[in-house]
Design an enzyme around this catalytic site. Structure first.
Site, PDB file in Angstrom:
ATOM      1  CB  SER A 167      -0.937   0.034   1.206  1.00 34.99           C
ATOM      2  OG  SER A 167      -1.681   1.246   1.170  1.00 34.99           O
ATOM      3  CE  LYS A 176      -3.407  -2.424  -0.240  1.00 31.69           C
ATOM      4  NZ  LYS A 176      -3.270  -2.396  -1.665  1.00 31.69           N
ATOM      5  CG  HIS A 186      -4.695  -0.804   4.111  1.00 31.25           C
ATOM      6  ND1 HIS A 186      -4.995  -0.256   2.880  1.00 31.25           N
ATOM      7  CD2 HIS A 186      -3.901   0.109   4.739  1.00 31.25           C
ATOM      8  CE1 HIS A 186      -4.408   0.922   2.770  1.00 31.25           C
ATOM      9  NE2 HIS A 186      -3.735   1.160   3.879  1.00 31.25           N
ATOM     10  CG  ASN A 187      -7.142  -1.590  -0.148  1.00 33.55           C
ATOM     11  OD1 ASN A 187      -6.141  -1.377   0.527  1.00 33.55           O
ATOM     12  ND2 ASN A 187      -7.100  -1.710  -1.457  1.00 33.55           N
ATOM     13  CD  GLU A 238      -7.438   3.185   0.468  1.00 31.08           C
ATOM     14  OE1 GLU A 238      -6.408   2.567   0.795  1.00 31.08           O
ATOM     15  OE2 GLU A 238      -7.782   3.327  -0.714  1.00 31.08           O
TER      16      GLU A 238
HETATM   17  P1  NDP Z   1      -0.267  -0.866 -14.582  1.00 34.69           P
HETATM   18  O1  NDP Z   1      -1.489  -0.858 -15.408  1.00 34.69           O
HETATM   19  O2  NDP Z   1       0.525   0.371 -14.470  1.00 34.69           O
HETATM   20  O3  NDP Z   1       0.739  -1.996 -15.136  1.00 34.69           O
HETATM   21  C1  NDP Z   1       0.270  -3.230 -15.493  1.00 34.69           C
HETATM   22  C2  NDP Z   1       1.442  -4.181 -15.693  1.00 34.69           C
HETATM   23  O4  NDP Z   1       0.909  -5.499 -15.827  1.00 34.69           O
HETATM   24  C3  NDP Z   1       2.260  -3.910 -16.952  1.00 34.69           C
HETATM   25  O5  NDP Z   1       3.608  -4.158 -16.660  1.00 34.69           O
HETATM   26  C4  NDP Z   1       1.716  -4.967 -17.929  1.00 34.69           C
HETATM   27  O6  NDP Z   1       2.641  -5.361 -18.898  1.00 34.69           O
HETATM   28  C5  NDP Z   1       1.448  -6.100 -16.984  1.00 34.69           C
HETATM   29  N1  NDP Z   1       0.496  -7.085 -17.488  1.00 34.69           N
HETATM   30  C6  NDP Z   1      -0.829  -6.923 -17.707  1.00 34.69           C
HETATM   31  N2  NDP Z   1      -1.365  -8.060 -18.142  1.00 34.69           N
HETATM   32  C7  NDP Z   1      -0.366  -8.983 -18.176  1.00 34.69           C
HETATM   33  C8  NDP Z   1      -0.305 -10.343 -18.532  1.00 34.69           C
HETATM   34  N3  NDP Z   1      -1.386 -11.019 -18.924  1.00 34.69           N
HETATM   35  N4  NDP Z   1       0.895 -10.973 -18.452  1.00 34.69           N
HETATM   36  C9  NDP Z   1       1.991 -10.301 -18.049  1.00 34.69           C
HETATM   37  N5  NDP Z   1       1.994  -9.015 -17.709  1.00 34.69           N
HETATM   38  C10 NDP Z   1       0.820  -8.359 -17.768  1.00 34.69           C
HETATM   39  O7  NDP Z   1      -0.699  -1.447 -13.161  1.00 34.69           O
HETATM   40  P2  NDP Z   1      -0.285  -0.985 -11.673  1.00 34.69           P
HETATM   41  O8  NDP Z   1       1.195  -0.950 -11.574  1.00 34.69           O
HETATM   42  O9  NDP Z   1      -1.064   0.210 -11.255  1.00 34.69           O
HETATM   43  O10 NDP Z   1      -0.858  -2.196 -10.797  1.00 34.69           O
HETATM   44  C11 NDP Z   1      -0.215  -3.451 -10.661  1.00 34.69           C
HETATM   45  C12 NDP Z   1      -0.820  -4.164  -9.483  1.00 34.69           C
HETATM   46  O11 NDP Z   1      -0.600  -3.404  -8.295  1.00 34.69           O
HETATM   47  C13 NDP Z   1      -2.339  -4.377  -9.556  1.00 34.69           C
HETATM   48  O12 NDP Z   1      -2.661  -5.608  -8.952  1.00 34.69           O
HETATM   49  C14 NDP Z   1      -2.879  -3.242  -8.718  1.00 34.69           C
HETATM   50  O13 NDP Z   1      -4.167  -3.516  -8.206  1.00 34.69           O
HETATM   51  C15 NDP Z   1      -1.824  -3.199  -7.616  1.00 34.69           C
HETATM   52  N6  NDP Z   1      -1.748  -1.955  -6.852  1.00 34.69           N
HETATM   53  C16 NDP Z   1      -1.809  -0.733  -7.489  1.00 34.69           C
HETATM   54  C17 NDP Z   1      -1.723   0.442  -6.760  1.00 34.69           C
HETATM   55  C18 NDP Z   1      -1.749   1.764  -7.460  1.00 34.69           C
HETATM   56  O14 NDP Z   1      -1.799   2.788  -6.736  1.00 34.69           O
HETATM   57  N7  NDP Z   1      -1.701   1.835  -8.776  1.00 34.69           N
HETATM   58  C19 NDP Z   1      -1.544   0.426  -5.289  1.00 34.69           C
HETATM   59  C20 NDP Z   1      -1.403  -0.891  -4.726  1.00 34.69           C
HETATM   60  C21 NDP Z   1      -1.529  -2.016  -5.496  1.00 34.69           C
HETATM   61  P3  NDP Z   1       2.652  -4.697 -20.379  1.00 34.69           P
HETATM   62  O15 NDP Z   1       3.576  -3.510 -20.270  1.00 34.69           O
HETATM   63  O16 NDP Z   1       3.214  -5.775 -21.241  1.00 34.69           O
HETATM   64  O17 NDP Z   1       1.241  -4.334 -20.719  1.00 34.69           O
END
Ligand code: NDP
Length: 477
Positions: A129, A183, A186-187, A190
């Site tokens: 988080s 987690k 936590h949400n 939130e």
């Molecule tokens: P993004 O949309 O920024 O990034 C997504 C990533 O996932 C990219 O690297 C993408 O690769 C990859 N991806 C998607 N589909 C696949 C697949 N089928 N196989 C392999 N790689 C894949 O996401 P976030 O970084 O925001 O979120 C990532 C995780 O973190 C999620 O579970 C989210 O819920 C969690 N999270 C997010 C928060 C936030 O504030 N954003 C906070 C806490 C947790 P490619 O570049 O090839 O598309």
């Protein structure tokens, strides 16, 4: 030297987490499905490049990490995680650790953990988080998995976690789904925190007719007091920000439809599954759903109008604003008490032995609900680890007694003025129900016995287990 850890998924969270890991002196191998993103990432990394091993193929990636290999998977939650694990698995060796750091449903985490049980590989479900900023400079990290796998990653995770007075906001919380469950709660908390702030904002905006800027000042003042927290701080900042187009407060230009991705809903579902009341969290999740019915609400306002009641009348505005501050604190206590009660029940249900004081500790910094208040929860649960509920620990019992009068006055005033306060009212209803030894479920039991012959217990212990209902007994379903 080989990398200490690997990371797959260079999206918003993954790339920031990788930079954080590299910055703390850990060598990290990185891989992304779309390889251009990996190149871009290395370019963005600047001087941290030296600690980053960019990999174009899974083979290269796995070979770059020191065994047993901890591999963080930080990609889109759900099906993609299973797909990624399948692709990775044939390349791994005994004791390697796949770590899902996304927002997984803990039931998926349990399934993934169990599926690897006899494979020699292991799995960690890790809640992270703090959003983008937290991932980059210090998130709160909730770890679930085997204790051995935790020991392999403890050093790296401790180096990147947020610190509260020097104490790292990361902990191993238990086996399999423990980290992702915590987690999720936590949400859920939130959601309640945010909704309660929104309700207080509504009283100030629609009841006291204050401008966004004036309301921002109120929240900024509160942030210096007992409500001091990240969410109050950013609320003040949000209210004070001007729209780049036109210069009016930006908040007045934002559509009142809130999104949600599932963790709030999961909190409520799991609370219901275990029979634990989490009414303030439920109210918050429902309020987001109701917010999304914008068209229906606008149509209903045309048909029903706003409630035909007297507008909020406040003789002493300063005193009322003080009451709002205490009311928000009281309601917050209710929401946290519910969240911790849900975790206590899950700890038993899933044999996790969740450490409550530690959970409060690792939420004090890094995460979205971080606050001084969590330090008080840490202290209350440290002194009374077996308390049935946060609100009966001595410190919180005193706080409830001191603030619930304000909550009662605020909820009453809002209800009489027709201003919606579902989460605040839920917290008040929870206190009033929880603290009353003799409730009203005797009538429910009588009704159930009347129509369904369900029987009841007597307060005198005597064993007449059915009522004298005559022909009504067992008449219906
Ligand atoms: P993004 O949309 O920024 O990034 C997504 C990533 O996932 C990219 O690297 C993408 O690769 C990859 N991806 C998607 N589909 C696949 C697949 N089928 N196989 C392999 N790689 C894949 O996401 P976030 O970084 O925001 O979120 C990532 C995780 O973190 C999620 O579970 C989210 O819920 C969690 N999270 C997010 C928060 C936030 O504030 N954003 C906070 C806490 C947790 P490619 O570049 O090839 O598309």
């Amino acid at each position: 030297a080989q990398a200490e850890i690997g990371l797959i998924g260079l999206g918003v969270m993954g790339s920031n987490l990788a930079l954080n890991i590299a910055e703390k002196g850990n060598k990290i191998a990185v891989f992304n499905r779309t390889v251009e993103r990996t190149h871009e990432f290395v370019e963005e990394a600047g001087a941290l490049k030296d600690n980053i091993v960019p990999c174009a193929t899974i083979e290269e990636f796995v070979a770059a990490i020191r065994p047993p290999r901890p591999i963080i998977i930080m990609i889109k939650a759900g099906e993609p995680v299973d797909q990624q694990m399948e692709l990775l698995r044939p390349h791994l060796e005994k004791n390697d650790i796949m770590i899902d750091a996304g927002n997984a449903n803990f039931r998926d985490t349990m399934r993934r953990f169990d599926a690897l049980k006899d494979s020699g590989l292991t799995f960690i479900g890790m809640g992270v988080s703090g959003g983008e900023e937290g991932a980059r400079h210090g998130p709160s990290i909730m770890v679930g998995g085997t204790e051995d796998s935790w020991k392999r990653v403890e050093k790296v995770l401790t180096s990147i976690a947020a610190k509260y007075n020097g104490e790292p906001c990361v902990a191993w919380l238990g086996e399999n789904g423990a980290g992702h469950f915590v987690k999720t709660i936590h949400n859920g908390i939130e959601y309640a925190d945010m909704q309660m702030i929104a309700e207080i904002y509504g009283i100030l905006r629609d009841g006291l007719k204050m401008s966004a800027t004036e309301i921002g000042e109120v929240f900024a003042t509160w942030n210096k007091g007992r409500l001091n927290s990240y969410l109050i701080e950013i609320t003040a900042k949000v209210l004070e920000a001007a729209d780049p187009i036109g210069g009016k407060p930006i908040v007045d230009m934002i559509l009142d439809k809130a999104g949600q991705k599932g963790t709030g809903k999961w909190s409520v579902i799991e609370a219901q599954n275990m029979g634990i009341p989490a009414t303030a969290i439920e109210a918050a999740v429902a309020a987001r759903s109701l917010s999304s019915l914008k068209g229906e609400r606008e149509a209903a306002e045309k048909i029903l109008g706003l409630p035909a009641v007297a507008p909020l009348s406040v003789s002493d505005r300063a005193a009322f604003i003080k009451d709002l501050e205490s009311a928000l604190l009281a309601a917050k206590i209710g929401a946290y008490a519910q969240g911790f009660a849900v975790m206590a029940a899950a700890s038993k249900e899933f044999n996790w032995n969740l450490p409550m004081p530690t959970i409060a500790k690792i939420w004090r910094a890094g995460c979205i609900i971080r606050s001084q208040f969590l330090d008080e929860i840490t202290s209350a649960f440290t002194k009374a680890p077996d308390a049935a509920n946060l609100i009966v620990t001595p410190a919180f019992a005193d706080m409830v007694k001191e603030t619930d009068g304000s909550l009662r006055r605020v909820v009453s005033a809002a209800v009489l003025a027709g201003l919606p306060v579902p989460a605040l009212a839920s917290a008040l209803g929870y206190f009033d129900s929880y603290r009353r030894g003799r409730g009203t479920a005797n009538i429910i039991q009588a009704q159930r016995d009347f129509f369904g012959a369900h029987g009841f217990d007597r307060i005198d212990g005597a064993d007449s287990h059915h009522g004298p209902w005559g022909s009504g007994l067992g008449a219906g379903a």
